[in-house]
Design a protein around this motif. Structure first.
Motif, mmCIF file in Angstrom:
data_model
loop_
_atom_site.group_PDB
_atom_site.id
_atom_site.type_symbol
_atom_site.label_atom_id
_atom_site.label_comp_id
_atom_site.label_asym_id
_atom_site.label_seq_id
_atom_site.Cartn_x
_atom_site.Cartn_y
_atom_site.Cartn_z
ATOM 1 N N MET A 95 0.907 -1.381 0.087
ATOM 2 C CA MET A 95 -0.071 0.028 0.002
ATOM 3 C C MET A 95 0.865 1.234 -0.143
ATOM 4 O O MET A 95 1.812 1.499 0.739
ATOM 5 C CB MET A 95 -0.878 -0.006 1.289
ATOM 6 N N THR A 96 0.524 2.277 -0.840
ATOM 7 C CA THR A 96 1.431 3.422 -0.975
ATOM 8 C C THR A 96 0.594 4.633 -0.132
ATOM 9 O O THR A 96 -0.479 4.614 -0.061
ATOM 10 C CB THR A 96 1.540 3.680 -2.315
ATOM 11 N N ALA A 97 1.569 5.599 0.239
ATOM 12 C CA ALA A 97 1.174 6.480 0.846
ATOM 13 C C ALA A 97 0.291 7.599 -0.103
ATOM 14 O O ALA A 97 0.744 7.530 -1.452
ATOM 15 C CB ALA A 97 2.198 7.472 1.688
#
Length: 70
Positions: free
Chosen positions: A1-3
């Motif tokens: 999951m990316t910011a």
């Protein structure tokens, strides 16, 4: 999951003014110094050296490498 990505912030006008002033100052200082050095050369070589000094001083401002004299 990316910011999550933050939106880009524009550069303030005074940052641009300071940057332009720094580039112009570097161009002026380097050209002045190189022209003074060219004036110390023998009279027959001064013309070409002055042209090279101006060319090099302007290349300081635009970020390109100085070209060799032809």
């Amino acid at each position: 999951m990316t910011a999550p990505r933050r939106p880009l912030q524009p550069i303030s006008w005074w940052t641009v003014v300071i940057g332009v002033a720094a580039v112009v100052t570097a161009m002026w200082a380097s050209t002045t110094w190189l022209l003074a050095e060219a004036d110390r050369a023998p009279p027959g070589a001064r013309g070409g050296l002055r042209i090279d000094a101006i060319r090099t001083g302007l290349s300081v401002g635009d970020g390109s490498p100085p070209t060799a004299a032809v």
